[in-house]
Motif scaffolding. Structure first.
Motif, PDB file in Angstrom:
ATOM      1  N   ASN A 215       0.797  -1.218   0.000  1.00  0.00           N
ATOM      2  CA  ASN A 215       0.000   0.000   0.000  1.00  0.00           C
ATOM      3  C   ASN A 215       0.834   1.274   0.000  1.00  0.00           C
ATOM      4  OD1 ASN A 215      -1.914   1.881   2.280  1.00  0.00           O
ATOM      5  ND2 ASN A 215      -2.667   1.360   0.243  1.00  0.00           N
ATOM      6  N   TYR A 216       2.138   1.124   0.291  1.00  0.00           N
ATOM      7  CA  TYR A 216       3.008   2.299   0.319  1.00  0.00           C
ATOM      8  C   TYR A 216       3.199   2.827  -1.097  1.00  0.00           C
ATOM      9  CZ  TYR A 216       6.701   5.361   2.086  1.00  0.00           C
ATOM     10  OH  TYR A 216       7.457   6.467   2.443  1.00  0.00           O
ATOM     11  N   ASN A 217       3.400   4.118  -1.210  1.00  0.00           N
ATOM     12  CA  ASN A 217       3.499   4.759  -2.508  1.00  0.00           C
ATOM     13  C   ASN A 217       4.649   4.216  -3.360  1.00  0.00           C
ATOM     14  OD1 ASN A 217       4.818   7.383  -4.049  1.00  0.00           O
ATOM     15  ND2 ASN A 217       2.595   7.302  -4.163  1.00  0.00           N
ATOM     16  N   PRO A 218       4.393   3.842  -4.608  1.00  0.00           N
ATOM     17  CA  PRO A 218       3.095   3.858  -5.296  1.00  0.00           C
ATOM     18  C   PRO A 218       2.263   2.617  -4.935  1.00  0.00           C
ATOM     19  CG  PRO A 218       4.808   3.109  -6.798  1.00  0.00           C
ATOM     20  CD  PRO A 218       5.503   3.477  -5.515  1.00  0.00           C
ATOM     21  N   ALA A 219       1.065   2.847  -4.444  1.00  0.00           N
ATOM     22  CA  ALA A 219       0.221   1.771  -3.943  1.00  0.00           C
ATOM     23  C   ALA A 219      -0.252   0.843  -5.059  1.00  0.00           C
ATOM     24  CB  ALA A 219      -0.987   2.353  -3.219  1.00  0.00           C
ATOM     25  N   LYS A 220      -0.241  -0.445  -4.754  1.00  0.00           N
ATOM     26  CA  LYS A 220      -0.774  -1.437  -5.690  1.00  0.00           C
ATOM     27  C   LYS A 220      -2.212  -1.792  -5.338  1.00  0.00           C
ATOM     28  CE  LYS A 220       3.773  -3.598  -6.375  1.00  0.00           C
ATOM     29  NZ  LYS A 220       4.478  -2.735  -5.406  1.00  0.00           N
ATOM     30  N   ILE A 221      -2.617  -1.472  -4.109  1.00  0.00           N
ATOM     31  CA  ILE A 221      -3.960  -1.768  -3.629  1.00  0.00           C
ATOM     32  C   ILE A 221      -4.290  -0.842  -2.471  1.00  0.00           C
ATOM     33  CG2 ILE A 221      -3.081  -3.559  -2.072  1.00  0.00           C
ATOM     34  CD1 ILE A 221      -5.716  -5.073  -2.455  1.00  0.00           C
ATOM     35  N   PHE A 222      -5.559  -0.491  -2.318  1.00  0.00           N
ATOM     36  CA  PHE A 222      -6.041   0.285  -1.177  1.00  0.00           C
ATOM     37  C   PHE A 222      -6.737  -0.649  -0.193  1.00  0.00           C
ATOM     38  CE2 PHE A 222      -6.607   4.154  -4.164  1.00  0.00           C
ATOM     39  CZ  PHE A 222      -5.265   4.448  -4.053  1.00  0.00           C
ATOM     40  N   MET A 223      -6.741  -0.270   1.083  1.00  0.00           N
ATOM     41  CA  MET A 223      -7.431  -1.092   2.075  1.00  0.00           C
ATOM     42  C   MET A 223      -8.943  -0.960   1.955  1.00  0.00           C
ATOM     43  SD  MET A 223      -7.023   0.862   5.749  1.00  0.00           S
ATOM     44  CE  MET A 223      -5.237   0.694   5.763  1.00  0.00           C
ATOM     45  N   GLY A 224      -9.409   0.128   1.366  1.00  0.00           N
ATOM     46  CA  GLY A 224     -10.838   0.325   1.206  1.00  0.00           C
ATOM     47  C   GLY A 224     -11.533   0.636   2.526  1.00  0.00           C
ATOM     48  N   THR A 225     -12.828   0.835   2.433  1.00  0.00           N
ATOM     49  CA  THR A 225     -13.616   1.156   3.625  1.00  0.00           C
ATOM     50  C   THR A 225     -13.532   0.036   4.656  1.00  0.00           C
ATOM     51  OG1 THR A 225     -15.153   2.428   2.253  1.00  0.00           O
ATOM     52  CG2 THR A 225     -15.895   1.820   4.462  1.00  0.00           C
ATOM     53  N   GLY A 226     -13.592  -1.214   4.188  1.00  0.00           N
ATOM     54  CA  GLY A 226     -13.554  -2.352   5.102  1.00  0.00           C
ATOM     55  C   GLY A 226     -12.276  -2.409   5.910  1.00  0.00           C
ATOM     56  N   GLY A 227     -11.140  -2.133   5.289  1.00  0.00           N
ATOM     57  CA  GLY A 227      -9.874  -2.155   6.003  1.00  0.00           C
ATOM     58  C   GLY A 227      -9.791  -1.086   7.066  1.00  0.00           C
ATOM     59  N   ALA A 228     -10.210   0.129   6.715  1.00  0.00           N
ATOM     60  CA  ALA A 228     -10.196   1.224   7.687  1.00  0.00           C
ATOM     61  C   ALA A 228     -11.138   0.938   8.843  1.00  0.00           C
ATOM     62  CB  ALA A 228     -10.584   2.534   6.993  1.00  0.00           C
ATOM     63  N   TYR A 229     -12.302   0.368   8.525  1.00  0.00           N
ATOM     64  CA  TYR A 229     -13.270   0.036   9.573  1.00  0.00           C
ATOM     65  C   TYR A 229     -12.720  -1.012  10.529  1.00  0.00           C
ATOM     66  CZ  TYR A 229     -17.245   2.555   7.473  1.00  0.00           C
ATOM     67  OH  TYR A 229     -18.092   3.523   7.004  1.00  0.00           O
TER      68      TYR A 229
END
Length: 344
Positions: A233-247
């Motif tokens: 996920n570190y720049n440059p990110a290959k994927i985002f955690m999305g809402t579920g990850g943050a939650y």
């Protein structure tokens, strides 16, 4: 003699940290290895963040979401492997911990669906408040996710205010705030994952200081999983955690801070979460204040977040996250100093 001295020093340094370190390592490995597979699934299902949706996006090409699935899997796997060995003769998974993990799983699913369908802010708030209320009704003598008393600093560590009937709504609101702020700062590559690694790692140390090994193990799983995901996920990110990850990260850390940090130092209980979650809380406070002063709804998305401000100063994404990492680390160091001093 030197070997004995080294062994004695190592034992002292690792006292209480061995199980958390093993847990963190397992979480790192599981999440790191699983994330590429989750990325492929997200692409196949169309769970992709399009930078052209609005001008708040700082990435320039579509990035898959759903990293929260790998984060959650890493946390559950690490806890599931280590906890039975850490508690072979007692109940390894008390009611509050099972409730935390099950509800976190529910939030992963809701977050994944939100990444696809973009639920309204009111629906998201209702889900998070429901999660915050529900987790409080699963408890035993081992522990409970509820803020039922608040320490009064000016009267010493033994002075408390009992919340009574206010305990349930105030606890739910606290969990909502921490969880939501972890979601709102997830606007730059690696920011939420890095902050979660630092904050959860701080909760590990606080739990060890406070004699709460189970809390330390769970916090280590969260920190390790966030770190394993950060590699992708570190720049440059290959994927985002999305809402579920943050939650998941926000919800579990909020619950743990209640079971551990808020009960470890009564005289400074109100100060600890402000320090441990200082960056997301400060970001939320600044954004809400700016929106109110400009006459905009507080739920309206904009570019008033701390990372947007730093990017606007000409900093790169990496420079921005490193500055915010440093800020978070300093606040967490202060929290550790305060808690350690309260136990001396």
């Amino acid at each position: 003699m030197i070997q004995n001295l080294v062994a004695a020093v190592s034992t002292g340094l690792l006292q209480g940290f061995r199980a958390p370190l093993v847990t963190a390592l397992i979480a790192v490995i599981v999440t790191y290895l699983l994330t590429p597979y989750v990325r492929n699934v997200a692409i196949q299902q169309g769970a992709v963040d399009d930078p052209n949706v609005d001008d708040r996006r700082v990435h320039t090409k579509p990035i898959p979401r759903w990293g929260g699935l790998a984060i959650y899997a890493g946390i559950v796997a690490a806890i599931g492997i280590v906890m039975p060995f850490a508690y072979p003769t007692t109940k390894a998974f008390p009611a509050y911990l099972l409730a935390m993990l099950i509800i976190a799983g529910f939030l992963v699913v809701v977050g994944a669906l939100d990444d696809l369908y973009q639920y309204k802010a009111k629906i998201q708030a209702l889900v998070l408040l429901l999660a915050g209320v529900s987790v409080q009704f699963f408890y035993s003598s081992t522990g409970r996710v509820q803020i039922n008393t608040v320490g009064i600093p000016i009267h010493g560590p033994a002075s408390y205010i009992a919340l009574g009937a206010l305990a349930v709504p105030l606890t739910a609101f606290y969990i909502f705030v921490v969880t939501k702020t972890m979601d709102t700062i997830d606007g730059v590559d690696g920011l939420s994952a890095g902050i979660a690694t630092i904050s959860a790692g701080t909760l590990v140390v606080i739990a060890v200081y406070s004699g709460l090994p189970r809390v330390a193990i769970v916090a280590a799983a969260i920190s390790g999983s966030a770190l394993g995901f950060l590699r992708h996920n570190y720049n440059p990110a290959k994927i985002f955690m999305g809402t579920g990850g943050a939650y998941v990260l926000g919800f579990l850390m909020a619950c743990l801070s209640i079971v551990g940090a808020l009960k470890s130092a009564a005289a400074v209980s109100l100060l600890i979460p402000v320090l441990v979650f200082g960056v997301p809380i400060a970001d939320a406070f600044i954004v809400i204040t700016r929106r109110l002063l400009s006459g905009q709804p507080i739920t309206q998305a904009d570019k008033r977040h701390l990372h947007h401000t730093l990017l606007g100063k000409g900093l790169s994404q990496r420079q921005t996250v490193l500055i915010l990492y440093a800020f978070a680390a300093v606040l967490c160091a202060v929290a550790l100093f305060v808690v350690r001093g309260n136990h001396v």
